[in-house]
Design an enzyme around this catalytic site. Structure first.
Site, PDB file in Angstrom:
ATOM      1  N   LYS B  57      49.206  51.790  56.755  1.00 55.22           N
ATOM      2  CA  LYS B  57      48.529  52.231  57.970  1.00 55.22           C
ATOM      3  C   LYS B  57      49.005  53.624  58.383  1.00 55.22           C
ATOM      4  O   LYS B  57      48.191  54.510  58.654  1.00 55.22           O
ATOM      5  CB  LYS B  57      48.788  51.219  59.094  1.00 55.22           C
ATOM      6  CG  LYS B  57      47.870  51.394  60.293  1.00 55.22           C
ATOM      7  CD  LYS B  57      48.293  50.533  61.487  1.00 55.22           C
ATOM      8  CE  LYS B  57      48.460  49.069  61.178  1.00 55.22           C
ATOM      9  NZ  LYS B  57      47.168  48.359  61.076  1.00 55.22           N
ATOM     10  N   ARG B 126      52.511  49.103  66.188  1.00 53.78           N
ATOM     11  CA  ARG B 126      51.977  48.248  65.113  1.00 53.78           C
ATOM     12  C   ARG B 126      52.923  48.274  63.914  1.00 53.78           C
ATOM     13  O   ARG B 126      53.497  49.312  63.595  1.00 53.78           O
ATOM     14  CB  ARG B 126      50.625  48.768  64.636  1.00 53.78           C
ATOM     15  CG  ARG B 126      49.467  48.537  65.570  1.00 53.78           C
ATOM     16  CD  ARG B 126      48.172  48.971  64.868  1.00 53.78           C
ATOM     17  NE  ARG B 126      46.996  48.523  65.577  1.00 53.78           N
ATOM     18  CZ  ARG B 126      46.286  49.300  66.402  1.00 53.78           C
ATOM     19  NH1 ARG B 126      46.648  50.546  66.637  1.00 53.78           N
ATOM     20  NH2 ARG B 126      45.218  48.804  66.998  1.00 53.78           N
ATOM     21  N   GLY B 135      51.856  37.289  58.544  1.00 50.71           N
ATOM     22  CA  GLY B 135      53.179  36.665  58.637  1.00 50.71           C
ATOM     23  C   GLY B 135      54.160  37.624  59.285  1.00 50.71           C
ATOM     24  O   GLY B 135      55.287  37.253  59.632  1.00 50.71           O
ATOM     25  N   MET B 137      54.902  40.625  62.408  1.00 54.81           N
ATOM     26  CA  MET B 137      54.429  41.043  63.715  1.00 54.81           C
ATOM     27  C   MET B 137      53.310  42.047  63.531  1.00 54.81           C
ATOM     28  O   MET B 137      53.398  42.927  62.701  1.00 54.81           O
ATOM     29  CB  MET B 137      55.559  41.689  64.521  1.00 54.81           C
ATOM     30  CG  MET B 137      55.161  41.858  65.969  1.00 54.81           C
ATOM     31  SD  MET B 137      56.077  43.151  66.804  1.00 54.81           S
ATOM     32  CE  MET B 137      54.915  44.514  66.650  1.00 54.81           C
ATOM     33  N   ARG B 370      37.978  53.032  55.982  1.00 54.69           N
ATOM     34  CA  ARG B 370      38.308  52.339  54.733  1.00 54.69           C
ATOM     35  C   ARG B 370      37.041  52.280  53.894  1.00 54.69           C
ATOM     36  O   ARG B 370      35.928  52.475  54.403  1.00 54.69           O
ATOM     37  CB  ARG B 370      38.833  50.928  55.006  1.00 54.69           C
ATOM     38  CG  ARG B 370      37.886  50.102  55.824  1.00 54.69           C
ATOM     39  CD  ARG B 370      38.524  48.785  56.231  1.00 54.69           C
ATOM     40  NE  ARG B 370      37.664  48.140  57.232  1.00 54.69           N
ATOM     41  CZ  ARG B 370      37.999  47.069  57.922  1.00 54.69           C
ATOM     42  NH1 ARG B 370      39.196  46.523  57.773  1.00 54.69           N
ATOM     43  NH2 ARG B 370      37.162  46.541  58.784  1.00 54.69           N
ATOM     44  N   HIS B 493      35.450  21.355  44.610  1.00 59.56           N
ATOM     45  CA  HIS B 493      34.896  20.892  43.341  1.00 59.56           C
ATOM     46  C   HIS B 493      33.452  21.376  43.170  1.00 59.56           C
ATOM     47  O   HIS B 493      33.070  21.903  42.125  1.00 59.56           O
ATOM     48  CB  HIS B 493      34.952  19.360  43.312  1.00 59.56           C
ATOM     49  CG  HIS B 493      34.342  18.764  42.078  1.00 59.56           C
ATOM     50  ND1 HIS B 493      33.036  18.336  42.021  1.00 59.56           N
ATOM     51  CD2 HIS B 493      34.862  18.558  40.853  1.00 59.56           C
ATOM     52  CE1 HIS B 493      32.784  17.877  40.813  1.00 59.56           C
ATOM     53  NE2 HIS B 493      33.881  17.999  40.077  1.00 59.56           N
ATOM     54  N   ARG B 656      21.148  30.954  12.564  1.00 62.04           N
ATOM     55  CA  ARG B 656      22.147  29.945  12.186  1.00 62.04           C
ATOM     56  C   ARG B 656      21.447  28.720  11.639  1.00 62.04           C
ATOM     57  O   ARG B 656      20.519  28.195  12.266  1.00 62.04           O
ATOM     58  CB  ARG B 656      22.979  29.553  13.408  1.00 62.04           C
ATOM     59  CG  ARG B 656      24.042  28.522  13.056  1.00 62.04           C
ATOM     60  CD  ARG B 656      24.865  28.134  14.258  1.00 62.04           C
ATOM     61  NE  ARG B 656      24.079  27.358  15.198  1.00 62.04           N
ATOM     62  CZ  ARG B 656      24.537  26.956  16.382  1.00 62.04           C
ATOM     63  NH1 ARG B 656      25.757  27.264  16.756  1.00 62.04           N
ATOM     64  NH2 ARG B 656      23.774  26.251  17.184  1.00 62.04           N
ATOM     65  N   GLU B 801      34.510  29.147  13.899  1.00 61.30           N
ATOM     66  CA  GLU B 801      34.570  28.321  15.111  1.00 61.30           C
ATOM     67  C   GLU B 801      35.520  27.148  14.938  1.00 61.30           C
ATOM     68  O   GLU B 801      35.521  26.217  15.733  1.00 61.30           O
ATOM     69  CB  GLU B 801      33.167  27.829  15.489  1.00 61.30           C
ATOM     70  CG  GLU B 801      32.393  27.207  14.351  1.00 61.30           C
ATOM     71  CD  GLU B 801      30.944  26.877  14.718  1.00 61.30           C
ATOM     72  OE1 GLU B 801      30.655  26.707  15.908  1.00 61.30           O
ATOM     73  OE2 GLU B 801      30.114  26.771  13.802  1.00 61.30           O
ATOM     74  N   SER B 820      30.957  35.576  12.658  1.00 58.59           N
ATOM     75  CA  SER B 820      30.587  35.529  14.075  1.00 58.59           C
ATOM     76  C   SER B 820      31.417  34.433  14.739  1.00 58.59           C
ATOM     77  O   SER B 820      31.383  33.280  14.324  1.00 58.59           O
ATOM     78  CB  SER B 820      29.093  35.223  14.195  1.00 58.59           C
ATOM     79  OG  SER B 820      28.743  35.093  15.552  1.00 58.59           O
ATOM     80  N   GLY B 822      32.269  31.644  17.021  1.00 59.87           N
ATOM     81  CA  GLY B 822      31.673  30.636  17.893  1.00 59.87           C
ATOM     82  C   GLY B 822      32.782  30.158  18.812  1.00 59.87           C
ATOM     83  O   GLY B 822      33.456  29.183  18.534  1.00 59.87           O
ATOM     84  N   THR B 823      32.975  30.903  19.895  1.00 61.42           N
ATOM     85  CA  THR B 823      34.169  30.638  20.707  1.00 61.42           C
ATOM     86  C   THR B 823      34.067  29.358  21.527  1.00 61.42           C
ATOM     87  O   THR B 823      35.079  28.886  22.017  1.00 61.42           O
ATOM     88  CB  THR B 823      34.476  31.838  21.618  1.00 61.42           C
ATOM     89  OG1 THR B 823      33.260  32.285  22.214  1.00 61.42           O
ATOM     90  CG2 THR B 823      35.095  32.960  20.834  1.00 61.42           C
ATOM     91  N   CYS B 888      29.310  35.036  19.251  1.00 59.91           N
ATOM     92  CA  CYS B 888      28.057  34.497  19.770  1.00 59.91           C
ATOM     93  C   CYS B 888      28.302  33.317  20.683  1.00 59.91           C
ATOM     94  O   CYS B 888      27.369  32.660  21.106  1.00 59.91           O
ATOM     95  CB  CYS B 888      27.114  34.127  18.630  1.00 59.91           C
ATOM     96  SG  CYS B 888      27.729  32.808  17.588  1.00 59.91           S
ATOM     97  N   TYR B 908      30.148  43.701  17.774  1.00 56.22           N
ATOM     98  CA  TYR B 908      29.211  43.429  18.858  1.00 56.22           C
ATOM     99  C   TYR B 908      29.603  42.159  19.586  1.00 56.22           C
ATOM    100  O   TYR B 908      30.385  41.347  19.075  1.00 56.22           O
ATOM    101  CB  TYR B 908      27.779  43.282  18.314  1.00 56.22           C
ATOM    102  CG  TYR B 908      27.600  42.080  17.438  1.00 56.22           C
ATOM    103  CD1 TYR B 908      27.301  40.828  17.983  1.00 56.22           C
ATOM    104  CD2 TYR B 908      27.777  42.169  16.062  1.00 56.22           C
ATOM    105  CE1 TYR B 908      27.175  39.703  17.188  1.00 56.22           C
ATOM    106  CE2 TYR B 908      27.658  41.045  15.253  1.00 56.22           C
ATOM    107  CZ  TYR B 908      27.352  39.817  15.824  1.00 56.22           C
ATOM    108  OH  TYR B 908      27.248  38.707  15.046  1.00 56.22           O
TER     109      TYR B 908
END
Lengths: 933, 933
Positions: B57, B126, B135, B137, B370, B493, B656, B801, B820, B822-823, B888, B908
């Site tokens: 500040k 301040r 938390g 002052m 800001r 959730h 594929r 994969e 490629s 396949g994660t 992919c 890619y």
């Protein structure tokens, strides 16, 4: 065997003659059997290269000749000559001259002359490559016979039938293997002649018949090969030798080499050797014998022979053979000489020998020797005895036994009495291929579903019998004690699966006639109905009627104990065992286990008195109910662990916290839906109100259970809520287990037991799982020890059974005092293969098609799973140098995998108690192989 | 912001005064806002260190002062002073003198005097640490008031109510934050007073009420703090400054720092600043405004203000605020000055600013500035405009947009007209938390099962409404268009799952009263029954009655196009798309895709006219039947591929081969068993023979199907017979697919299309699988091209994969032109987690408990999956340097994962068409971040 032929000996042997058949061209193409030293010298003293030059057979005959064993004289044309022939399409310059010169030497040694009717020398011509190779020309016997020589021989030995039979064999073999004529025309002639003579077998043909056959055979040669059958012995020899060289480049041989990866430039040698005959009267004989018993290894000659006979007669089993003890009485001199040679050969080859011999008119000749096949029991005793006799070192003895051979000492066997009884009563009904060892007894079931039902529901022992098995049958095979098929070979589906799962199996029993519709099988007119008892011996391939007595041979065999003692001295890896019960652990300790590497706590949950409590724990909806169920389980688990600790006094015990998904403890979804459908039907049929109420109550309970089962259902339970994930989601459960472990440990420590519990957290894939669970569980352990006012030394650790756990083992090691590879799951996740599904499915095809060399669930895959293990060991130890690393997957008892574990620097392997002796031996071999490198 | 404060400027500014408050001790503890250059010089020119010294500040106020923005004068006691205070429990020597000296400077600047009743200076005190820290002052306003000053001020400004309200605020704030008295006694006094005065809010209290309150507050201070409320302004100032320092070491602040990892030795500064008041009559005002539109980015001042008011009044919304255009008319001079300052601040901070201002009797003061918050649309326009204005570089513009912000341009939105109508008709009924963006329309379903049934069976659009959601509800959430809950927050959730699966969601709508039994919800007495239509806006959190019109905003926004164009210039990674259909591919291409990285051939199998043929292919027992079914499928597949090739003219298309287990194409086991059970019951009820026959026939067909389904059932289908394993077991199927690909390619090539098919083999785990399949399939491809008398350039490759595939990528690369990742599957197998099961189960707990930081199915796990990818890239390229490597899996469209892919050197990323723009931006950011390092 190669190692036995020391190059030093070869070089320093002053009697080694220079090559006598050297030609003006300087290059030696031919070596006499007595010139093996020269050949070895030419190969720089290297015996392996010598075998390459002379081929296996030629080198071996030369080697025996060198050490003074009586071998019929002969010589070898080298593989270099073969290669020269391949290049130019003709014998290299000088080779034929060298052959003729070598033949002269043989004539000089034998006192016979090639092509001389008065005292003819006959020779065999055989191929002999470095590696034995079907697909190549094999053998032509009796080369050197022609009409004049035949007549001369008849005069000389007075047995015209023998001579004409030899002649017709020469024409047939020569026609077939040298000239490439198909077998059929020859066989047709023989058939016609047998019919004419009204005899069943060729041996009963008379001389006159044989003469006619010779004439007919020569006509066949003329018709098919368009040449007169050569009468000139030298022409016969030249053509036969050339045929051997040609056969190296033949299509079948090339295909075979391509398939097996044998190099195409090795070439084959040609061996030309004096014929000797064991059928020249009462002073002649032929036979085969081992230097020690192949059954139990006892040190005495063991074999069969026949006087006045040829080799084929011994094999054919037409005449009753005589034992070596008979030979000692009948031909004491030959016997004594033979026994002396046996000792010499054993000393030379440093192994038990299987030797073929012929005695021609009182003169003993050795035709072949090789390392003898033997049972597991014999192998162990022979190896140990040979150490005691100073023939080999203890290291060599340990290296000589295939670890899996020790299975013999561990699998059920029929008792000797039951086998004797079976022999007396004639209940041994058939023999097939012994594809998976062990004895099994059960009632016949002809399909997999029935086998499974009888085994599971009626608790019957079942032998599953099928013409052959398919992947659909695997559930039945698993439920059965043993497997019996009428078709299929050593790599049939039944054989693969049986070995896979350790089920005794006999396959390819062609005498078995199975009538699937009549549910009955017939052997020799005996009928065996479904449900009848039979017994099978997968170790021997025998099939018996009725229920035979079995026994498990124990490890008290003194030779085995000695061998394993040596193994223990040599190995670096410790051997631990996977045991869930005290009885189990006791056996493991007796077999030499140095710790428990895996106690699966959940196995105890399945016991009948506990399962309802476990189910209540799972299905309870209130925390209080769950708490109560866990409290009820605690004393059971505490007692289990206390029992284990007592047995393993002084040794570490790794206890794995609950691993399987909870639904495994509940009835299956299918079972419940079927019951519910049945309930509906019964409801419609119900007659009284009370009946209806009863059914409704049951349906209600089943519906409740179904809901819980449905809630727990997962599409891929193997990758679902199990292992440490359960501990994170239901910490009360694992806390109860840890409490049981430490209460038990404190208790037995009070009793004076030296207790070393190690708590193992399964299926971690992220360090935070381990960290959080350990925090919770170690706190509980400390609470228990404070309550019990005592301290117990313990370790916390984790399984590495998920690729990510292996890849982050460095992080794991910060919170784990030990790592244990769960290679079953690690293989599943590394390959992305569900074992249960795949081993009854595509994995078998993969093995049969050769896509995979080994079943990765049997042998650790070194490139995938092994690499991950290596990463884990290296990175784990980098963080915690004292990290204890072991393996508790099934691979821990498999020799190739044990070798890998040794290489990776594991501290121990843990396997089933029955595999402990095997693992001890395999670990020793791994260590010794390591030193050798 | 820090980067904007150039050290050069600070150092070379000749007007920068030396610290005036230097003391005899030499050490400077206090800097005036106009001495920021000196502070920065003390910090070696480092702005970040200066922020550390003065706090955020203080530094910011100094920075504004430095560039000539009118900021109420004040000064800062440094964090070094704070640390000295922590060490000694008292102000460091000389600090207080420096404070007094600085105060004198402020008096000189303002012409007011601290504690002077005639012209009093009031100040705020301040805290101000380097990082904003709840938390500690916070603020005490109006320091300097005492009875005399109050009276003087009343005389001076003539508004006694304002002055007494200021005084009671000082006593209350001072009592609370400086003296640590709880809020309750103060609040109680206010409550009693309001009741007495019969008013509802404090603002309506009269001067007399306020006087009574001041007296009561002082009594509270005496009672609780046991001191008289200090009347000496210097005593007030000293105590307040000391309280700020003390609060740094308070428990709440320490806990906060521990939790967030902020260092304890940073310390806090104290800022003492002249109070200014916007409520001193008609020439005063207060407000807040942005330098550009925060909604759409248009470049004009946008904000609200109130004349004669305090900051709280603007926020409270009691009076109608006025726009900045009004300010231009009402106070043109102040407006002009303000606009000029806005330009200056934008130039200084190089970003759109959000500025608080107060006009006190015609004098404009800036209290804060800001970076302004803005919508995605505004963010894009502002960044692009600023490049055009020369304020920032194109690289900076690209780095400023969070890639996920582009979601705005891609998710459905309500049409402006439908929102206008809703506003008119009053159908906007509630607002909650906007936790997952996008608009959704559907009928209300109050439970997951119903939601699923309506969605799947009745093909209805459903909004699932629940008080809150649990893991059991996930199947319903997936089936629904959107999710609405009355409880829960941003990490509930419902919020997690909705974001996970890209379902629009509004949660925590507390106005919603859901009656689960009555199946109805109530908002403001409006009843909405199950099945009624509602619309929700997950982007804004709004809930509407009825069925509103939605639209998908397209990417034609010119500023976005410009930004993405720059991104394309900067990125190295190509961006491809996963598309199965031509329409899909067309969108992908429009969004900038440079190829198809994944066409899932089996998606086409599910179309209604094909599924029966597919089922026939699977269930046929004869090879002929299977052949016929495959022949029937061929033309369909060929057309599919031809369509894709045409759309992707000139670009690569990776197709594929079939991947999922075959049972996915058949009815489920449960469905069939239920049908069969029903059949049994219907059979018992059947009345006529014809009826019975009909049922029996159906039962027979269902039983047949059940047998086939049972045979194909697997315990873990994810790890079962799928991918290349199908190709090995049923080569006819993949051969048909390859035939379709190449027939289509030849066909469109004839049409003049530039076609680049790439055939991808899924789920390999061993090089031999790839080798064998490639042999078979490449032969088929060549056959087709020969038949068609043309050549097509193509590639063969494989997915990576399975962990083992990554670990053996070097071997794979010998038979693959491309890899490629396949994660999705690679993550499942690397973690040993079944995604379907876990995301509705323990994985959500893992994220909530912080065991995992990120969902590995959303963001690539760098230590496990990423490490395997790195191994594969390195070892694959070592064998085949030109190897094309891409991804992919769904991660291909996620910015953090894209950064990893960039780092690993992939060619890619391929993602869903809707993620293509996001991936283009993320790829550019990855490349720019890389350069920066």
């Amino acid at each position: 065997m190669a190692a036995a032929n020391k190059t030093d000996g070869a070089k320093s042997n002053p009697e080694s003659a220079p090559p006598k058949s050297s030609s003006k061209h300087g290059k030696v193409w031919v070596y006499g059997f007595d010139q093996v030293d020269a050949a070895q010298e030419y190969c720089g003293g290297d015996w392996d290269k010598t075998r390459g030059l002379l081929g296996g057979k030629g080198a071996n005959l030369g080697d025996m000749t060198r050490i003074g064993v009586p071998v019929p004289p002969g010589f070898t044309a080298t593989t270099e000559a073969c290669n020269a022939y391949q290049a130019d399409g003709k014998f290299p310059d000088g080779m034929w001259d060298q052959v003729l010169a070598a033949l002269k030497e043989v004539e000089a040694k034998t006192g016979k002359r090639f092509g001389d009717p008065k005292n003819p020398l006959l020779v065999s011509v055989r191929s002999g490559a470095k590696f034995s190779m079907p697909g190549m020309m094999d053998t032509v016997l009796n080369v050197g016979l022609n009409p004049e020589v035949v007549e001369g021989m008849v005069k000389l030995i007075g047995d015209d039938k023998f001579v004409y039979d030899s002649y017709r064999r020469l024409v047939q073999m020569f026609g077939s293997v040298v000239l490439g004529i198909r077998d059929e025309p020859f066989e047709e002639v023989l058939e016609v002649q047998r019919a004419k003579a009204k005899v069943a077998i060729d041996a009963d043909l008379k001389t006159a018949d044989l003469k006619e056959i010779v004439t007919a055979f020569k006509a066949i040669v003329l018709r098919y090969a368009r040449i007169e059958f050569p009468t000139d012995p030298y022409e016969q020899l030249r053509l036969a030798a050339e045929a051997v060289f040609k056969s190296w480049g033949g299509k079948r041989a090339v295909d075979y080499r391509n398939a097996t990866g044998i190099a195409h430039d090795l070439g084959t040698a040609v061996n030309i050797q004096t014929m000797v005959f064991g059928n020249m009267g009462d002073t002649s004989a032929t036979g085969v014998a081992m230097t020690r018993s192949s059954t139990n290894g006892e040190p005495h000659l063991e074999g069969d022979y026949l006087p006045n006979a040829q080799g084929e007669d011994v094999v054919a089993g037409i005449r009753a053979t005589r034992t070596m003890d008979d030979l000692a009485k009948d031909m004491p001199e030959s016997y004594t000489e033979y026994a002396e040679i046996a000792r010499r050969l054993e000393k030379h080859y440093r192994n038990m020998q299987d030797m073929e011999f012929t005695i021609e008119r009182g003169k003993l000749w050795l035709l072949q020797t090789r390392d003898g096949k033997r049972t597991a029991q014999a192998a162990v005793r022979i190896a140990v005895d040979m150490v005691d006799e100073g023939l080999i070192t203890a290291q060599e003895a340990v290296m000589r036994i295939q670890p899996d051979q020790l299975d013999f000492f561990l699998h059920p066997q029929f008792t000797p009495k039951s086998k004797l009884d079976a022999a007396e009563n004639g209940t041994r009904i058939a023999t097939g291929l012994n594809v998976s060892p062990g004895a099994a007894v059960g009632v016949v079931a002809f399909d997999a579903d029935l086998a499974e039902r009888w085994a599971k529901e009626d608790k019957k022992q079942v032998i599953m019998v099928r013409p052959e098995t398919k992947p659909d049958d695997v559930h039945g095979m698993l439920a059965a004690q043993g497997i019996l098929t009428s078709r299929g070979g050593r790599t049939s589906h039944a054989a693969l699966v049986a070995r896979q799962f350790g089920r005794p199996a006999v396959v390819g029993v062609s005498e078995l006639d199975i009538d699937m519709n009549g549910r009955v099988m017939t052997v020799d007119e005996r009928e065996i109905k479904e449900g009848d008892w039979i017994s099978i011996d997968g170790t021997t391939g025998e099939v018996y009627l009725g229920q035979m007595e079995t026994m498990i041979p124990d490890l008290d065999d003194p030779w085995l104990s000695k061998l394993l003692g040596w193994a223990d001295d040599f190995r670096r890896l410790q051997v631990w065992a996977n045991s869930d019960y005290p009885a189990d652990a006791e056996r493991a300790r007796k077999y030499g286990a140095q710790g428990i590497g895996l106690c699966r706590t959940e196995h105890m949950f399945f016991e009948p008195e506990r399962l309802p409590i476990v189910q209540k724990m799972i299905t309870s909806t209130s925390p209080t109910e769950r708490r109560e169920a866990l409290d009820a389980l605690l004393p059971f688990q505490r007692n289990d662990f206390a029992g284990l600790f007592r047995v393993m006094d002084g040794l570490p015990v790794i206890i794995r916290l609950i691993d399987p998904p909870l639904h495994e403890f509940l009835p299956s979804f299918e079972e419940l839906t079927n019951k519910l459908a049945d309930g509906k039907i019964r409801l419609m049929k119900a007659g009284t109100l009370a009946e209806i109420d009863g059914i409704l109550e049951q349906v209600e309970a089943e519906t409740q259970m179904l809901h819980r089962v449905e809630a727990l259902r997962e599409s891929n339970p193997m990758l679902g809520l199990r292992g440490v994930r359960l501990g994170i989601m239901i910490p009360e459960l694992t806390k109860m287990q840890v409490r049981a472990i430490f209460e038990a440990a404190c208790m037995v420590q009070e009793e004076g037991i030296d207790v070393h519990p190690e708590v193992m957290i399964p299926l971690t894939s992220h360090v935070n799982e381990l960290k959080r669970q350990r925090e919770v569980l170690e706190a509980e352990a400390k609470t228990v020890m404070e309550e019990q006012r005592t301290e117990v030394a313990y370790k916390f650790g984790t399984m590495i059974e998920i690729p990510r756990a292996a890849l982050t083992a460095g992080e794991m090691a910060e919170f784990a005092e030990f790592l244990s590879f769960g290679t079953n799951d690690l293989t599943q996740t590394t390959f992305g293969i569900s074992r249960d599904d795949a081993e009854a499915g595509f994995l078998i095809d993969y093995l049969q098609q050769g896509i995979l060399d080994d079943n990765p669930f049997a042998t650790i895959d070194p490139k995938g799973v092994g690499r991950l293990m290596g990463i884990a060991v290296t990175e784990g130890r980098a963080v915690r140098p004292a990290l204890e690393v072991g393996i508790c997957g099934e691979h821990g008892g498999e020799p190739k995998s044990i070798a890998l574990c040794h290489k990776l620097g594991l501290n121990y392997v843990s396997c089933s108690p029955f595999r402990v002796p095997i693992a001890r031996l395999a670990a020793a071999q791994a260590a010794l192989s390591d030193i050798k490198k």
